[in-house]
Design a protein around this motif. Structure first.
Motif, PDB file in Angstrom:
ATOM      1  N   UNK A  49     -13.029 -34.137  88.198  1.00  0.00           N
ATOM      2  CA  UNK A  49     -14.419 -34.133  88.672  1.00  0.00           C
ATOM      3  C   UNK A  49     -15.382 -33.992  87.498  1.00  0.00           C
ATOM      4  N   UNK A  50     -14.997 -33.173  86.513  1.00  0.00           N
ATOM      5  CA  UNK A  50     -15.820 -33.002  85.322  1.00  0.00           C
ATOM      6  C   UNK A  50     -15.768 -34.255  84.442  1.00  0.00           C
ATOM      7  N   UNK A  51     -14.563 -34.793  84.233  1.00  0.00           N
ATOM      8  CA  UNK A  51     -14.396 -35.940  83.342  1.00  0.00           C
ATOM      9  C   UNK A  51     -15.058 -37.203  83.882  1.00  0.00           C
ATOM     10  N   UNK A  52     -15.158 -37.302  85.215  1.00  0.00           N
ATOM     11  CA  UNK A  52     -15.770 -38.493  85.825  1.00  0.00           C
ATOM     12  C   UNK A  52     -17.224 -38.669  85.419  1.00  0.00           C
ATOM     13  N   UNK A  53     -17.835 -37.603  84.952  1.00  0.00           N
ATOM     14  CA  UNK A  53     -19.227 -37.712  84.504  1.00  0.00           C
ATOM     15  C   UNK A  53     -19.336 -38.514  83.214  1.00  0.00           C
ATOM     16  N   UNK A  54     -18.210 -38.658  82.524  1.00  0.00           N
ATOM     17  CA  UNK A  54     -18.216 -39.326  81.225  1.00  0.00           C
ATOM     18  C   UNK A  54     -17.287 -40.542  81.152  1.00  0.00           C
ATOM     19  N   UNK A  55     -16.244 -40.565  82.010  1.00  0.00           N
ATOM     20  CA  UNK A  55     -15.229 -41.606  81.898  1.00  0.00           C
ATOM     21  C   UNK A  55     -14.944 -42.245  83.256  1.00  0.00           C
ATOM     22  N   UNK A  56     -14.299 -43.420  83.196  1.00  0.00           N
ATOM     23  CA  UNK A  56     -13.868 -44.095  84.417  1.00  0.00           C
ATOM     24  C   UNK A  56     -12.668 -43.371  85.027  1.00  0.00           C
ATOM     25  N   UNK A  57     -12.299 -43.747  86.263  1.00  0.00           N
ATOM     26  CA  UNK A  57     -11.135 -43.145  86.918  1.00  0.00           C
ATOM     27  C   UNK A  57      -9.856 -43.410  86.122  1.00  0.00           C
ATOM     28  N   UNK A  58      -9.712 -44.636  85.621  1.00  0.00           N
ATOM     29  CA  UNK A  58      -8.507 -44.988  84.876  1.00  0.00           C
ATOM     30  C   UNK A  58      -8.393 -44.189  83.585  1.00  0.00           C
ATOM     31  N   UNK A  59      -9.502 -44.082  82.847  1.00  0.00           N
ATOM     32  CA  UNK A  59      -9.488 -43.312  81.605  1.00  0.00           C
ATOM     33  C   UNK A  59      -9.227 -41.836  81.883  1.00  0.00           C
ATOM     34  N   UNK A  60      -9.813 -41.310  82.945  1.00  0.00           N
ATOM     35  CA  UNK A  60      -9.573 -39.922  83.332  1.00  0.00           C
ATOM     36  C   UNK A  60      -8.096 -39.696  83.633  1.00  0.00           C
ATOM     37  N   UNK A  61      -7.486 -40.617  84.376  1.00  0.00           N
ATOM     38  CA  UNK A  61      -6.058 -40.504  84.674  1.00  0.00           C
ATOM     39  C   UNK A  61      -5.227 -40.528  83.397  1.00  0.00           C
ATOM     40  N   UNK A  62      -5.637 -41.370  82.440  1.00  0.00           N
ATOM     41  CA  UNK A  62      -4.918 -41.452  81.175  1.00  0.00           C
ATOM     42  C   UNK A  62      -4.990 -40.157  80.396  1.00  0.00           C
ATOM     43  N   UNK A 120      -9.309 -46.765  77.018  1.00  0.00           N
ATOM     44  CA  UNK A 120      -8.883 -46.271  75.706  1.00  0.00           C
ATOM     45  C   UNK A 120      -7.751 -45.259  75.825  1.00  0.00           C
ATOM     46  N   UNK A 121      -7.830 -44.363  76.804  1.00  0.00           N
ATOM     47  CA  UNK A 121      -6.788 -43.349  76.944  1.00  0.00           C
ATOM     48  C   UNK A 121      -5.463 -43.973  77.361  1.00  0.00           C
ATOM     49  N   UNK A 122      -5.516 -45.014  78.186  1.00  0.00           N
ATOM     50  CA  UNK A 122      -4.289 -45.705  78.580  1.00  0.00           C
ATOM     51  C   UNK A 122      -3.692 -46.476  77.402  1.00  0.00           C
ATOM     52  N   UNK A 123      -4.560 -47.065  76.559  1.00  0.00           N
ATOM     53  CA  UNK A 123      -4.085 -47.736  75.350  1.00  0.00           C
ATOM     54  C   UNK A 123      -3.315 -46.741  74.478  1.00  0.00           C
ATOM     55  N   UNK A 124      -3.838 -45.530  74.350  1.00  0.00           N
ATOM     56  CA  UNK A 124      -3.165 -44.492  73.576  1.00  0.00           C
ATOM     57  C   UNK A 124      -1.785 -44.185  74.158  1.00  0.00           C
ATOM     58  N   UNK A 125      -1.704 -44.086  75.484  1.00  0.00           N
ATOM     59  CA  UNK A 125      -0.415 -43.795  76.131  1.00  0.00           C
ATOM     60  C   UNK A 125       0.556 -44.952  75.939  1.00  0.00           C
ATOM     61  N   UNK A 126       0.056 -46.178  75.972  1.00  0.00           N
ATOM     62  CA  UNK A 126       0.906 -47.349  75.771  1.00  0.00           C
ATOM     63  C   UNK A 126       1.433 -47.406  74.335  1.00  0.00           C
ATOM     64  N   UNK A 127       0.589 -47.081  73.384  1.00  0.00           N
ATOM     65  CA  UNK A 127       1.017 -47.097  71.980  1.00  0.00           C
ATOM     66  C   UNK A 127       2.035 -46.000  71.693  1.00  0.00           C
ATOM     67  N   UNK A 128       1.969 -44.905  72.440  1.00  0.00           N
ATOM     68  CA  UNK A 128       2.969 -43.858  72.281  1.00  0.00           C
ATOM     69  C   UNK A 128       4.357 -44.362  72.665  1.00  0.00           C
ATOM     70  N   UNK A 129       4.412 -45.361  73.522  1.00  0.00           N
ATOM     71  CA  UNK A 129       5.684 -45.983  73.904  1.00  0.00           C
ATOM     72  C   UNK A 129       6.165 -46.977  72.848  1.00  0.00           C
ATOM     73  N   UNK A 130       5.320 -47.222  71.841  1.00  0.00           N
ATOM     74  CA  UNK A 130       5.705 -48.160  70.801  1.00  0.00           C
ATOM     75  C   UNK A 130       5.312 -49.589  71.093  1.00  0.00           C
ATOM     76  N   UNK A 131       4.378 -49.780  72.035  1.00  0.00           N
ATOM     77  CA  UNK A 131       3.960 -51.123  72.405  1.00  0.00           C
ATOM     78  C   UNK A 131       2.654 -51.480  71.719  1.00  0.00           C
ATOM     79  N   UNK A 132       2.421 -52.775  71.543  1.00  0.00           N
ATOM     80  CA  UNK A 132       1.253 -53.275  70.829  1.00  0.00           C
ATOM     81  C   UNK A 132       0.120 -53.490  71.822  1.00  0.00           C
ATOM     82  N   UNK A 133      -0.837 -52.568  71.838  1.00  0.00           N
ATOM     83  CA  UNK A 133      -1.886 -52.626  72.837  1.00  0.00           C
ATOM     84  C   UNK A 133      -3.235 -52.960  72.258  1.00  0.00           C
ATOM     85  N   UNK A 134      -4.092 -53.550  73.091  1.00  0.00           N
ATOM     86  CA  UNK A 134      -5.449 -53.882  72.680  1.00  0.00           C
ATOM     87  C   UNK A 134      -6.362 -53.874  73.895  1.00  0.00           C
TER      88      UNK A 134
END
Length: 204
Positions: A49-62, A120-134
């Protein structure tokens, strides 16, 4: 979740439909959603609820590490592409990969995984898996229809065919997402297509 009214599907596509069913891995995903910690769900709800003031639902989930998605299992994927477990390809591109949970089902069959994601937060999670994200810009597809089968017909006619793709097979699956304090899980209707270049015999 899995049924399609085949009489409402274009004649040229009817024989390409593969009916999927609930399997053990899907049940396990649903069980994990239903057995999620109540305390964690409450914490995530307050924090989001706090993060939604600054980020999208997807980024918040990430950021919170929640909202994992499930579409198909390993065996459902192999059934859909008509291959066995020794099938391999050189690369995979997943457009809009989210946290990569769905991508991971296919990743074992490819040498290199490429992903795109606007969060952006999901990109970070994807890169942690070793995948090439953009990050990529969004694009609106010309899909029309007031019911599921009409949208399938429209997607093929207005998007796939003009882009030079031919449908090899398709199925209907539930697009499942981990829930919150209100629901154990959420679901969307999802159509999964196997395509090939119109001038090729090799599915992509």
């Amino acid at each position: 979740w899995y049924d399609v009214d085949i009489e409402k599907i274009d004649h040229a596509l009817k024989h390409l439909y593969i009916r999927s069913t609930m399997d053990n891995d899907t049940r396990q995903f649903l069980d994990s959603c239903c057995n999620a910690s109540i305390a964690k769900n409450i914490f995530d709800s307050i924090t989001s609820s706090f993060l939604h003031a600054f980020f999208s639902q997807t980024t918040t989930n990430g950021i919170l590490g929640r909202g994992s998605m499930h579409i198909f299992t390993r065996q459902q994927f192999l059934n859909l592409i008509g291959q066995t477990s020794d099938w391999r390809v050189s690369s995979l591109l997943d457009l809009g990969a989210g946290d990569g949970n769905v991508t991971s089902v296919m990743a074992e069959f490819v040498e290199k995984v490429y992903v795109t994601e606007v969060s952006t937060s999901m990109i970070w999670r994807l890169r942690k898996r070793g995948w090439f994200g953009t990050n990529v810009p969004s694009e609106k597809l010309d899909i029309q229809g007031s019911y599921f089968e009409a949208c399938i017909n429209s997607l093929v006619q207005n998007v796939f065919n003009p882009a030079g793709f031919t449908v090899v097979s398709f199925t209907r699956l539930p697009y499942l997402c981990q829930g919150d304090i209100y629901e154990h899980y959420y679901t969307l209707d999802d159509a999964v297509f196997i395509l090939k270049n119109s001038g090729s015999t090799v599915p992509i």
